[in-house]
Design an enzyme around this catalytic site. Sequence first.
Site, PDB file in Angstrom:
ATOM      1  N   TYR A 154       0.978  -1.286  -0.022  1.00 53.98           N
ATOM      2  CA  TYR A 154       0.011  -0.300  -0.095  1.00 53.98           C
ATOM      3  C   TYR A 154       0.925   1.313   0.069  1.00 53.98           C
ATOM      4  CZ  TYR A 154      -3.882   2.937   1.557  1.00 53.98           C
ATOM      5  OH  TYR A 154      -4.902   4.059   1.692  1.00 53.98           O
TER       6      TYR A 154
HETATM    7  P1  NDP Z   1     -13.781   1.907   0.499  1.00 51.59           P
HETATM    8  O1  NDP Z   1     -13.394   0.515   0.774  1.00 51.59           O
HETATM    9  O2  NDP Z   1     -14.762   2.370   1.520  1.00 51.59           O
HETATM   10  O3  NDP Z   1     -14.225   2.260  -0.891  1.00 51.59           O
HETATM   11  C1  NDP Z   1     -13.332   2.087  -1.904  1.00 51.59           C
HETATM   12  C2  NDP Z   1     -14.369   1.571  -3.108  1.00 51.59           C
HETATM   13  O4  NDP Z   1     -13.540   1.621  -4.318  1.00 51.59           O
HETATM   14  C3  NDP Z   1     -15.127   0.738  -3.099  1.00 51.59           C
HETATM   15  O5  NDP Z   1     -16.506   0.770  -3.336  1.00 51.59           O
HETATM   16  C4  NDP Z   1     -14.612  -0.488  -3.893  1.00 51.59           C
HETATM   17  O6  NDP Z   1     -15.285  -1.654  -4.299  1.00 51.59           O
HETATM   18  C5  NDP Z   1     -14.025   0.288  -4.940  1.00 51.59           C
HETATM   19  N1  NDP Z   1     -12.906  -0.621  -5.628  1.00 51.59           N
HETATM   20  C6  NDP Z   1     -11.868  -1.156  -5.224  1.00 51.59           C
HETATM   21  N2  NDP Z   1     -11.396  -1.810  -6.043  1.00 51.59           N
HETATM   22  C7  NDP Z   1     -11.769  -1.507  -7.455  1.00 51.59           C
HETATM   23  C8  NDP Z   1     -11.605  -1.723  -8.542  1.00 51.59           C
HETATM   24  N3  NDP Z   1     -10.786  -2.640  -9.175  1.00 51.59           N
HETATM   25  N4  NDP Z   1     -12.161  -1.257  -9.617  1.00 51.59           N
HETATM   26  C9  NDP Z   1     -13.268  -0.350  -9.253  1.00 51.59           C
HETATM   27  N5  NDP Z   1     -13.851   0.189  -7.982  1.00 51.59           N
HETATM   28  C10 NDP Z   1     -13.066  -0.669  -7.187  1.00 51.59           C
HETATM   29  O7  NDP Z   1     -12.494   2.875   0.710  1.00 51.59           O
HETATM   30  P2  NDP Z   1     -12.191   4.476   1.277  1.00 51.59           P
HETATM   31  O8  NDP Z   1     -13.243   5.350   1.034  1.00 51.59           O
HETATM   32  O9  NDP Z   1     -11.648   4.325   2.567  1.00 51.59           O
HETATM   33  O10 NDP Z   1     -10.857   4.657   0.385  1.00 51.59           O
HETATM   34  C11 NDP Z   1     -10.869   5.469  -0.749  1.00 51.59           C
HETATM   35  C12 NDP Z   1      -9.449   5.889  -1.205  1.00 51.59           C
HETATM   36  O11 NDP Z   1      -8.796   6.683  -0.278  1.00 51.59           O
HETATM   37  C13 NDP Z   1      -8.601   4.630  -1.395  1.00 51.59           C
HETATM   38  O12 NDP Z   1      -7.857   4.998  -2.590  1.00 51.59           O
HETATM   39  C14 NDP Z   1      -7.978   4.716  -0.054  1.00 51.59           C
HETATM   40  O13 NDP Z   1      -6.519   3.940  -0.473  1.00 51.59           O
HETATM   41  C15 NDP Z   1      -7.767   5.973   0.166  1.00 51.59           C
HETATM   42  N6  NDP Z   1      -7.276   6.433   1.644  1.00 51.59           N
HETATM   43  C16 NDP Z   1      -8.402   5.972   2.594  1.00 51.59           C
HETATM   44  C17 NDP Z   1      -7.839   6.129   3.794  1.00 51.59           C
HETATM   45  C18 NDP Z   1      -8.730   5.525   4.802  1.00 51.59           C
HETATM   46  O14 NDP Z   1      -8.225   5.721   6.074  1.00 51.59           O
HETATM   47  N7  NDP Z   1     -10.090   5.307   4.830  1.00 51.59           N
HETATM   48  C19 NDP Z   1      -6.691   6.743   4.167  1.00 51.59           C
HETATM   49  C20 NDP Z   1      -5.922   7.170   2.895  1.00 51.59           C
HETATM   50  C21 NDP Z   1      -6.192   7.121   1.622  1.00 51.59           C
HETATM   51  P3  NDP Z   1     -15.332  -3.121  -3.397  1.00 51.59           P
HETATM   52  O15 NDP Z   1     -15.956  -2.547  -2.005  1.00 51.59           O
HETATM   53  O16 NDP Z   1     -16.070  -3.851  -4.190  1.00 51.59           O
HETATM   54  O17 NDP Z   1     -14.039  -3.130  -2.963  1.00 51.59           O
END
Ligand code: NDP
Length: 247
Positions: A154
């Site tokens: 990550y």
């Molecule tokens: P969530 O898991 O709540 O939401 C992520 C969404 O992305 C889900 O709907 C997921 O679908 C979708 N997704 C994952 N893989 C794919 C793919 N291959 N194609 C299309 N859609 C996909 O995550 P967050 O809202 O917490 O995170 C959002 C972003 O913020 C990410 O990039 C994360 O790394 C970043 N981030 C988050 C932090 C945190 O603490 N929450 C901190 C720092 C950064 P599915 O559920 O099917 O996997």
Amino acid sequence: MNKINLEGRKAVVTGGARGIGYAICQRLTESGARCIIWDRDEEAASEAVSKLPGAVAIAVDVTREESVNEAKQATAAKVGGIDILVNNAGIAGCSKKLWECSPDEWQEVLQIDLFGVYLCCRALVPGMLANGYGRIVNIASIAGKEGNPNASHYSAAKAGVIGLTKSLAKECAEDGVIVNCITPAVIETDILKQISQEHVDYMRSKIPMGRFGLVEEAAALTAWLCSEDCSFTTGGVFDLSGGRATY
Ligand code: NDP
């Protein structure tokens, strides 16, 4: 008071079905934009767009070139050109030391969190360049700046997103397309279910404000970066870490 004005703008938000991506869609919609959610979870994406006036859901796996190209075509057919791209889809992956991760576990995180950003930019940047206008916000992470233990995949992917942001920003700097990224510390969303409680506690303990970030805080910063008000800042890395990052 002047508000962020995104009237008439069309925004693709990857992973917009839930968590930070959904909060970004809410904020962009409130500011006048029309959101197109690109997510692999079709059910959650349909539910999300039902609550966002004018929004459209398109199923996509950001790791697959054909899927991203199909999503691009479906988007063009439904709404036309795109002004804003928020690369938010991501996973945390397993909480393990580097040598305990299998190659598949390591690759999966790189594929979604970094390669997916490349594919979505590759699909939508040419249209923005042709229009002479675009705003791209990549959701990186504090892990990409500092490196979290038990998250080498990550941390490496998010460091890659920071580098990609800086390169792409320079490539588009004279053409009206502005590219920035944000680096949040831990925010309570479903993504935390993927990692151990010990790892969540570690990340929270590093935050001087002593609390998790809020999805609304990530959305507020992103909305400004998506707006015309963000006009002389590109290739920037915006901290959102309650004081954890001091550089
Ligand atoms: P969530 O898991 O709540 O939401 C992520 C969404 O992305 C889900 O709907 C997921 O679908 C979708 N997704 C994952 N893989 C794919 C793919 N291959 N194609 C299309 N859609 C996909 O995550 P967050 O809202 O917490 O995170 C959002 C972003 O913020 C990410 O990039 C994360 O790394 C970043 N981030 C988050 C932090 C945190 O603490 N929450 C901190 C720092 C950064 P599915 O559920 O099917 O996997």
